[in-house]
Design an enzyme around this catalytic site. Structure first.
Site, PDB file in Angstrom:
ATOM      1  N   HIS A  20       0.674  -1.147   0.075  1.00 43.99           N
ATOM      2  CA  HIS A  20       0.091   0.059  -0.086  1.00 43.99           C
ATOM      3  C   HIS A  20       0.812   1.167   0.110  1.00 43.99           C
ATOM      4  O   HIS A  20       0.581   2.129  -0.590  1.00 43.99           O
ATOM      5  CB  HIS A  20      -1.106  -0.085   1.110  1.00 43.99           C
ATOM      6  CG  HIS A  20      -1.809  -1.040   1.158  1.00 43.99           C
ATOM      7  ND1 HIS A  20      -3.468  -0.880   0.927  1.00 43.99           N
ATOM      8  CD2 HIS A  20      -2.070  -2.423   1.227  1.00 43.99           C
ATOM      9  CE1 HIS A  20      -3.924  -2.067   0.626  1.00 43.99           C
ATOM     10  NE2 HIS A  20      -3.385  -2.973   1.002  1.00 43.99           N
ATOM     11  N   ASP A 118      -6.279   5.665   0.716  1.00 49.90           N
ATOM     12  CA  ASP A 118      -6.121   4.182   0.429  1.00 49.90           C
ATOM     13  C   ASP A 118      -7.474   3.681   0.486  1.00 49.90           C
ATOM     14  O   ASP A 118      -8.273   3.783   1.199  1.00 49.90           O
ATOM     15  CB  ASP A 118      -5.468   3.574   1.716  1.00 49.90           C
ATOM     16  CG  ASP A 118      -5.062   2.048   1.081  1.00 49.90           C
ATOM     17  OD1 ASP A 118      -4.234   1.822   0.618  1.00 49.90           O
ATOM     18  OD2 ASP A 118      -5.911   1.245   1.675  1.00 49.90           O
ATOM     19  N   THR A 141      -5.075  -0.148  -4.665  1.00 47.30           N
ATOM     20  CA  THR A 141      -3.590  -0.912  -4.740  1.00 47.30           C
ATOM     21  C   THR A 141      -3.613  -1.983  -5.492  1.00 47.30           C
ATOM     22  O   THR A 141      -2.515  -2.523  -5.393  1.00 47.30           O
ATOM     23  CB  THR A 141      -3.275  -0.841  -3.284  1.00 47.30           C
ATOM     24  OG1 THR A 141      -4.224  -1.519  -2.443  1.00 47.30           O
ATOM     25  CG2 THR A 141      -3.073   0.589  -2.569  1.00 47.30           C
ATOM     26  N   ASN A 381       1.881  -4.701  -7.007  1.00 47.54           N
ATOM     27  CA  ASN A 381       3.042  -4.059  -7.301  1.00 47.54           C
ATOM     28  C   ASN A 381       4.265  -4.504  -8.114  1.00 47.54           C
ATOM     29  O   ASN A 381       4.693  -4.200  -8.962  1.00 47.54           O
ATOM     30  CB  ASN A 381       3.323  -3.298  -5.984  1.00 47.54           C
ATOM     31  CG  ASN A 381       2.435  -2.509  -5.465  1.00 47.54           C
ATOM     32  OD1 ASN A 381       1.785  -1.338  -5.914  1.00 47.54           O
ATOM     33  ND2 ASN A 381       1.756  -3.036  -4.388  1.00 47.54           N
ATOM     34  N   SER A 382       4.366  -5.952  -7.393  1.00 49.12           N
ATOM     35  CA  SER A 382       5.344  -6.692  -8.221  1.00 49.12           C
ATOM     36  C   SER A 382       5.234  -6.877  -9.583  1.00 49.12           C
ATOM     37  O   SER A 382       6.221  -6.762 -10.459  1.00 49.12           O
ATOM     38  CB  SER A 382       5.525  -7.906  -7.379  1.00 49.12           C
ATOM     39  OG  SER A 382       6.115  -7.539  -6.133  1.00 49.12           O
ATOM     40  N   GLU A 385       5.807  -3.935 -11.796  1.00 52.74           N
ATOM     41  CA  GLU A 385       7.247  -3.422 -11.772  1.00 52.74           C
ATOM     42  C   GLU A 385       8.108  -4.558 -12.931  1.00 52.74           C
ATOM     43  O   GLU A 385       8.711  -4.128 -13.461  1.00 52.74           O
ATOM     44  CB  GLU A 385       8.003  -3.837 -10.371  1.00 52.74           C
ATOM     45  CG  GLU A 385       7.441  -2.836  -9.330  1.00 52.74           C
ATOM     46  CD  GLU A 385       7.546  -3.028  -7.868  1.00 52.74           C
ATOM     47  OE1 GLU A 385       8.342  -4.041  -7.533  1.00 52.74           O
ATOM     48  OE2 GLU A 385       7.025  -2.528  -7.014  1.00 52.74           O
ATOM     49  N   GLN A 402      -4.565 -12.367  -5.285  1.00 51.03           N
ATOM     50  CA  GLN A 402      -3.656 -12.671  -6.038  1.00 51.03           C
ATOM     51  C   GLN A 402      -3.882 -13.502  -7.251  1.00 51.03           C
ATOM     52  O   GLN A 402      -3.012 -13.849  -7.905  1.00 51.03           O
ATOM     53  CB  GLN A 402      -2.403 -13.320  -5.163  1.00 51.03           C
ATOM     54  CG  GLN A 402      -1.715 -12.071  -4.265  1.00 51.03           C
ATOM     55  CD  GLN A 402      -0.933 -12.612  -2.963  1.00 51.03           C
ATOM     56  OE1 GLN A 402      -0.892 -14.064  -2.998  1.00 51.03           O
ATOM     57  NE2 GLN A 402      -0.627 -11.884  -2.203  1.00 51.03           N
TER      58      GLN A 402
END
Ligand code: GDU
Length: 483
Positions: A20, A118, A141, A381-382, A385, A402
């Site tokens: 977050h 958030d 997020t 986020n991963s 990236e 996930q």
């Protein structure tokens, strides 16, 4: 207009966990690069060391533009949390502390242009944001696909209980074999729904999702870490009102990528591991290393660790393996891995790979030419990236969003998701299967071509004149016009 009046001042209120905090600070940086002033409201005490380290690095990198203000959290009776997850406990505590926010906001020396908070705080904050004299925005997020699921939940609930006033029935018995979301070609199968949503007994995550679902129309806009080429169909469905009527603009400001202030010092963190990691990676040939990291808050199940080691060894590739044995980094202890693997297997692992427990510079690792594939838990986020760095992904969902994020990986063609592995927190996967899938990810040429294309699209979206910058500039203009 005086110069102080023309300053765009944005306040940010993140929630708990690096998943977050990272997107928040990266969005804040986009505004800082355009000369905005930022007030960062930090709920205190923070849960993990990784978070407190990052907050200090962020604030000291922008000493003239960023002001940090603490939101001192109230103490709650532990029985009220309805969860044992330390990060969810923090979400709940922040939600119960938001009554302290109006006095914080009214004491700021420069008037606010916008307030950004958030997603986990949405329903708790509404009575406050509705009274603000500036617009307010939510940061979602996870993936845009997950946003569709959350925003659509209350529609499903209402359709299943047309006569009932309570559109928040628990458990979520209204979820059938699949969730069809208007505007999305591919439905979300029941097996991808976060297990906590389907749990028969009421829990914190379930209540949070149901309480928030019908309120996604309330913010003035929603930021999501995604971009057109990656989740175009989903972004269009959201913005054309197909998913839910009345949603505000959904801004795909991604890909959000690591900023300079995020660089973990070589000496910092457990084992001061980055220096030796760079050295080791520098000695490997291009695309020859598998990087494994299941996020910063996933404790790898001890029962799975041995097969993971066996799988990595059998794959034949060199590997950089980040293993967290505790959910919160402060609780991580010395050793531990050798107790699980035994000294013989541990020695083999050390011959072929590097194993660390500390917080690593993930974006830097993904950008190293030696890294040829990433085994990841599907943390959004991963994933973003990894897409930005052009590395193929093997997703292994552990819990929460996930599987839905892994669907986004599969649909966009940038990775492999062995669905038969199920949830990592429930099923055990044998070393042989892990090895086979790693070989599939590392050796698949068409996957690599797709990943390269997406990397280019990500570079354009995040670059000068790209979609992300265009959104930030448009919002700043709008806010200036509001003064
Ligand atoms: N990270 C590091 N070094 C580490 C471990 C993690 O830099 O050693 C960084 C990653 O680069 C990433 C962040 O920490 O930026 C982790 O975020 P992820 O979203 O990848 O993973 P989390 O498990 O922390 O996040 C969870 C869900 C996500 C998303 C997120 C926020 O898995 O899908 O929903 O919460 O809600």
């Amino acid at each position: 207009m005086s110069s102080s009046e023309s300053v765009v001042h944005v306040a940010f209120l993140p929630s708990a966990g690096m998943g977050h905090l990272n997107p928040f600070l990266r969005i804040a940086t986009l505004f800082l690069r355009h000369g905005c002033k930022v007030t960062l409201i930090i709920p205190k005490p923070v849960v993990s060391l990784a978070e407190s380290n990052l907050i200090s690095r962020f604030c000291s990198s922008f000493p003239h533009q960023v002001t940090q203000v603490d939101l001192n959290l109230v103490t709650l009776d532990p029985t009220t949390h309805n969860t044992k997850d330390p990060f969810f406990i923090q979400f709940n505590t922040i939600r119960h502390s938001v009554h302290l926010l109006p006095s914080i906001l009214s004491s700021l020396s420069t008037p606010l242009s916008a307030f950004i908070y958030d997603v986990s705080l949405l329903s708790a904050l509404l009575p406050i944001t509705e009274k603000l004299s500036c617009p307010s925005y939510m940061v979602f997020t996870s993936a845009a696909r997950m946003l569709c699921f959350f925003a659509h939940l209350h529609v499903l609930a209402a359709a299943a209980n047309p006569c009932e006033e309570d559109t928040h029935p628990l458990p979520c018995s209204f979820i059938g074999d699949e969730v069809k979301i208007p505007g999305l070609a591919s439905p979300i199968p029941r097996s991808s729904v976060p297990p906590l949503i389907l749990q028969p007994s009421r829990n914190f995550f379930q209540s949070l999702a149901m309480e928030g679902s019908d309120k996604f129309t309330k913010p003035d806009g929603i930021f999501v870490n995604t971009f057109e080429e990656f989740e175009g169909e989903t972004l269009r469905a959201l913005n054309e009102g197909k998913v839910v009527k009345g949603l505000p603009p959904v801004y795909g400001v991604g890909p959000l990528i690591a900023c300079e202030f995020e660089k973990v010092d070589q000496e910092q963190g457990q084992e001061g591991c980055m220096g030796s990691i760079w050295e080791w990676l520098d000695g490997k040939s291009e695309g020859s290393v598998v990087y494994v990291c299941l996020g910063n808050r996933t404790e790898t199940r001890r029962e799975q660790i041995k097969d993971m080691a066996l799988g990595l060894l059998e794959s034949g590739y060199s590997f950089l393996w980040v293993v967290k044995l505790k959910m919160v980094d402060k609780e991580e202890e010395e050793g531990g891995l050798e107790d699980v693997l035994g000294s013989e297997l541990m020695n083999k692992v050390k011959e072929k790979g590097v194993v660390v427990k500390g917080f690593v510079d993930q974006m830097g690792i993904l950008g190293h030419p030696a890294v040829g594939g990433f085994v990841n838990h599907g943390g959004w986020n991963s994933i973003v990236e990894t897409v930005r760095q052009g590395v193929p992904i093997l997703t292994w969902p552990q819990h929460g969003d996930q599987k839905i994020t892994s669907e986004a990986v599969r649909l966009s063609g940038v990775g492999v998701w062995p669905q038969e592995w199920g949830w990592g927190t429930q099923e055990l996967v044998k070393g042989k299967e892990i090895a086979d899938r790693i070989k599939e990810m590392m050796g698949n040429k068409s996957l690599r071509v797709k990943v390269e294309e997406m990397k280019e699209a990500a570079r354009r979206a995040a670059g000068v004149g790209g979609s992300s910058e265009a959104i930030i500039q448009r919002l700043i203009k709008e806010w200036k016009n509001n003064v």
